[in-house]
Design a protein around this motif. Sequence first.
Motif, PDB file in Angstrom:
ATOM      1  N   ASN A  41      60.160  70.233   6.203  1.00  9.82           N
ATOM      2  CA  ASN A  41      61.108  71.241   6.661  1.00  9.82           C
ATOM      3  C   ASN A  41      61.599  70.819   8.039  1.00  9.82           C
ATOM      4  O   ASN A  41      60.820  70.780   8.992  1.00  9.82           O
ATOM      5  CB  ASN A  41      60.415  72.605   6.720  1.00  9.82           C
ATOM      6  CG  ASN A  41      61.381  73.725   6.934  1.00  9.82           C
ATOM      7  OD1 ASN A  41      62.585  73.532   6.961  1.00  9.82           O
ATOM      8  ND2 ASN A  41      60.855  74.929   7.101  1.00  9.82           N
ATOM      9  N   GLN A  42      62.893  70.466   8.148  1.00 14.17           N
ATOM     10  CA  GLN A  42      63.425  69.992   9.411  1.00 14.17           C
ATOM     11  C   GLN A  42      64.924  70.195   9.493  1.00 14.17           C
ATOM     12  O   GLN A  42      65.594  70.338   8.485  1.00 14.17           O
ATOM     13  CB  GLN A  42      63.083  68.523   9.616  1.00 14.17           C
ATOM     14  CG  GLN A  42      63.615  67.607   8.537  1.00 14.17           C
ATOM     15  CD  GLN A  42      63.124  66.186   8.720  1.00 14.17           C
ATOM     16  OE1 GLN A  42      62.518  65.867   9.718  1.00 14.17           O
ATOM     17  NE2 GLN A  42      63.394  65.344   7.752  1.00 14.17           N
ATOM     18  N   VAL A  43      65.423  70.226  10.735  1.00  9.00           N
ATOM     19  CA  VAL A  43      66.854  70.339  11.007  1.00  9.00           C
ATOM     20  C   VAL A  43      67.203  69.232  11.985  1.00  9.00           C
ATOM     21  O   VAL A  43      66.632  69.156  13.069  1.00  9.00           O
ATOM     22  CB  VAL A  43      67.205  71.719  11.619  1.00  9.00           C
ATOM     23  CG1 VAL A  43      68.660  71.774  12.014  1.00  9.00           C
ATOM     24  CG2 VAL A  43      66.870  72.830  10.649  1.00  9.00           C
ATOM     25  N   LYS A  44      68.131  68.341  11.593  1.00  8.79           N
ATOM     26  CA  LYS A  44      68.539  67.224  12.442  1.00  8.79           C
ATOM     27  C   LYS A  44      69.942  67.479  12.974  1.00  8.79           C
ATOM     28  O   LYS A  44      70.803  67.973  12.262  1.00  8.79           O
ATOM     29  CB  LYS A  44      68.538  65.914  11.660  1.00  8.79           C
ATOM     30  CG  LYS A  44      67.174  65.446  11.259  1.00  8.79           C
ATOM     31  CD  LYS A  44      67.244  64.123  10.554  1.00  8.79           C
ATOM     32  CE  LYS A  44      65.859  63.669  10.147  1.00  8.79           C
ATOM     33  NZ  LYS A  44      65.892  62.369   9.492  1.00  8.79           N
ATOM     34  N   SER A  45      70.150  67.103  14.254  1.00  7.84           N
ATOM     35  CA  SER A  45      71.455  67.285  14.878  1.00  7.84           C
ATOM     36  C   SER A  45      71.504  66.443  16.151  1.00  7.84           C
ATOM     37  O   SER A  45      70.511  65.837  16.547  1.00  7.84           O
ATOM     38  CB  SER A  45      71.679  68.765  15.199  1.00  7.84           C
ATOM     39  OG  SER A  45      72.951  68.956  15.747  1.00  7.84           O
ATOM     40  N   THR A  46      72.674  66.437  16.791  1.00  8.66           N
ATOM     41  CA  THR A  46      72.789  65.729  18.071  1.00  8.66           C
ATOM     42  C   THR A  46      72.218  66.560  19.208  1.00  8.66           C
ATOM     43  O   THR A  46      72.059  66.057  20.316  1.00  8.66           O
ATOM     44  CB  THR A  46      74.261  65.391  18.371  1.00  8.66           C
ATOM     45  OG1 THR A  46      75.028  66.593  18.320  1.00  8.66           O
ATOM     46  CG2 THR A  46      74.806  64.398  17.364  1.00  8.66           C
TER      47      THR A  46
END
Length: 76
Positions: A41-46
């Motif tokens: 469970n993860q959220v990737k972004s700049t």
Amino acid sequence: MILQIQPNFPCENCIKCGKRPHVEQHKEKWTVACPDKNCKNQVKSTIADFTTWNRLNKKATTITVDKKSEKLKQTA
């Protein structure tokens, strides 16, 4: 590099296992992720995107409707 999130920062726990997430930095990407690798469970972004993490990990609220006050129209 893994960074722990301060306890007073508003952040939802993982919806799958209930653990508090941490923040990881990989080059120019930031990841808000569950510490349990089995959850994935993860959220990737700049940026460290806590808004998306909180939206995806918020438990669904149940809405109860009083059947006496509910009126349905029959169509067709």
